[in-house]
Scaffold this motif. Structure first.
Motif, short mmCIF file in Angstrom:
data_model
loop_
_atom_site.label_atom_id
_atom_site.label_comp_id
_atom_site.label_asym_id
_atom_site.label_seq_id
_atom_site.Cartn_x
_atom_site.Cartn_y
_atom_site.Cartn_z
N MET A 1 0.84 -1.17 0.00
CA MET A 1 0.00 0.00 0.00
C MET A 1 0.89 1.25 0.00
SD MET A 1 -3.36 0.51 2.46
CE MET A 1 -3.83 -1.19 2.56
N SER A 2 0.55 2.22 -0.80
CA SER A 2 1.34 3.45 -0.88
C SER A 2 1.05 4.36 0.31
CB SER A 2 1.01 4.20 -2.17
OG SER A 2 -0.27 4.80 -2.08
N ILE A 3 1.90 5.36 0.52
CA ILE A 3 1.70 6.30 1.62
C ILE A 3 0.39 7.06 1.42
CG2 ILE A 3 3.10 8.12 0.55
CD1 ILE A 3 2.74 7.45 4.32
N LYS A 4 0.05 7.38 0.17
CA LYS A 4 -1.23 8.06 -0.08
C LYS A 4 -2.40 7.20 0.35
CE LYS A 4 -0.87 8.98 -4.48
NZ LYS A 4 -1.07 9.52 -5.85
N GLN A 5 -2.33 5.93 0.05
CA GLN A 5 -3.42 5.02 0.42
C GLN A 5 -3.49 4.83 1.93
OE1 GLN A 5 -1.98 1.87 -2.13
NE2 GLN A 5 -3.79 2.02 -3.42
N GLY A 8 -4.77 8.07 3.50
CA GLY A 8 -6.19 8.21 3.19
C GLY A 8 -7.05 7.28 4.02
N LYS A 9 -6.60 6.05 4.16
CA LYS A 9 -7.33 5.07 4.96
C LYS A 9 -7.41 5.52 6.42
CE LYS A 9 -7.45 0.05 5.51
NZ LYS A 9 -6.81 -1.22 5.16
N LEU A 65 -1.94 10.63 13.29
CA LEU A 65 -2.33 10.50 11.89
C LEU A 65 -1.35 9.63 11.11
CD1 LEU A 65 -4.28 11.24 9.65
CD2 LEU A 65 -2.92 13.29 9.24
N PHE A 66 -0.06 9.79 11.38
CA PHE A 66 0.93 9.08 10.58
C PHE A 66 1.28 7.70 11.11
CE2 PHE A 66 1.56 13.40 9.06
CZ PHE A 66 1.55 13.17 7.70
N CYS A 67 0.68 7.29 12.21
CA CYS A 67 0.87 5.94 12.72
C CYS A 67 -0.06 5.02 11.92
CB CYS A 67 0.56 5.87 14.21
SG CYS A 67 0.76 4.20 14.86
N VAL A 68 0.50 4.37 10.91
CA VAL A 68 -0.33 3.58 9.99
C VAL A 68 0.09 2.11 9.92
CG1 VAL A 68 -1.00 5.54 8.55
CG2 VAL A 68 1.09 4.29 8.02
N GLU A 69 1.03 1.71 10.75
CA GLU A 69 1.53 0.33 10.72
C GLU A 69 0.41 -0.70 10.85
OE1 GLU A 69 4.69 -1.30 10.44
OE2 GLU A 69 5.06 0.62 9.47
N HIS A 70 -0.58 -0.43 11.66
CA HIS A 70 -1.64 -1.39 11.92
C HIS A 70 -2.63 -1.50 10.76
CE1 HIS A 70 -3.28 2.49 12.93
NE2 HIS A 70 -4.47 1.98 12.79
N LEU A 71 -2.46 -0.70 9.72
CA LEU A 71 -3.39 -0.74 8.59
C LEU A 71 -2.96 -1.74 7.51
CD1 LEU A 71 -4.13 3.08 8.24
CD2 LEU A 71 -5.51 1.33 9.36
N LYS A 72 -1.98 -2.55 7.80
CA LYS A 72 -1.55 -3.58 6.86
C LYS A 72 -2.64 -4.65 6.78
CE LYS A 72 3.29 -2.93 8.02
NZ LYS A 72 4.45 -3.51 8.68
N ALA A 78 -0.66 -10.60 11.20
CA ALA A 78 -0.55 -11.84 11.97
C ALA A 78 0.87 -12.40 11.88
CB ALA A 78 -1.57 -12.87 11.47
N ASP A 79 1.44 -12.40 10.68
CA ASP A 79 2.81 -12.90 10.50
C ASP A 79 3.81 -12.07 11.31
OD1 ASP A 79 1.88 -14.87 8.81
OD2 ASP A 79 2.48 -13.84 6.97
N GLU A 80 3.66 -10.75 11.26
CA GLU A 80 4.58 -9.88 11.99
C GLU A 80 4.42 -10.07 13.51
OE1 GLU A 80 4.39 -5.78 10.76
OE2 GLU A 80 4.90 -6.29 8.69
#
Length: 109
Positions: A1-5, A8-9, A65-72, A78-80
Motif C-alpha cells: 500500500m502506498s503512503i497516499k493510500q 487516506g485510509k 495521523l501518521f501511525c499507519v503500521e496497523h493498517l496492513k 498476523a505474521d509480523e
C-alpha cells in the motif's frame, strides 16, 4: 500500500470514528467533497495546508495521523505479530504479559 493510500485510509477511519460524513469534513477543511474522497481513497495527496486543517478538525496529533503500521492486511499483521512474539522467548516476563493480553482479547471467541 502506498503512503497516499495508508494516509487516506487513516483519515477515513478517524473521520468515521468522529461521526463525520465526508461532506461534513470537506466543509470544515474547505475542500471539495470530490477532493476529500480522492484523499481517502489514496488517489490524491493532500497539501500541507489541508493536512493542518484535518489534524485540527479531527483533533489529533500528527503522530496519531501518521501511525499507519496497523493498517496492513490481516495476514501480514498476523505474521509480523508471530515473529515479534518469537523474539520474546528469552524474556519470560514479557512473554507472560503478552500472553495475558492476547488471551483476554481472544477469550470471547
Amino acid at each position: 500500500m502506498s503512503i497516499k493510500q495508508l494516509l487516506g485510509k487513516k483519515i477515513k477511519k478517524i473521520r468515521q470514528q468522529r461521526g463525520l460524513t465526508q461532506e461534513q469534513l470537506s466543509e470544515k477543511i474547505d475542500i471539495s467533497l470530490r477532493g476529500l474522497s480522492g484523499i481517502e481513497r489514496g488517489v490524491n495527496f493532500l497539501t500541507a495546508e489541508t493536512l493542518d486543517k484535518i489534524i485540527d478538525v479531527l483533533n489529533i496529533t500528527p503522530d496519531e495521523l501518521f501511525c499507519v503500521e496497523h493498517l496492513k492486511d490481516t495476514e501480514t499483521l498476523a505474521d509480523e505479530l508471530i515473529e515479534k512474539i518469537k523474539l520474546l522467548k528469552n524474556s519470560p516476563e514479557k512473554l507472560e504479559e503478552v500472553y495475558k493480553v492476547v488471551k483476554a482479547m481472544t477469550s470471547e471467541f
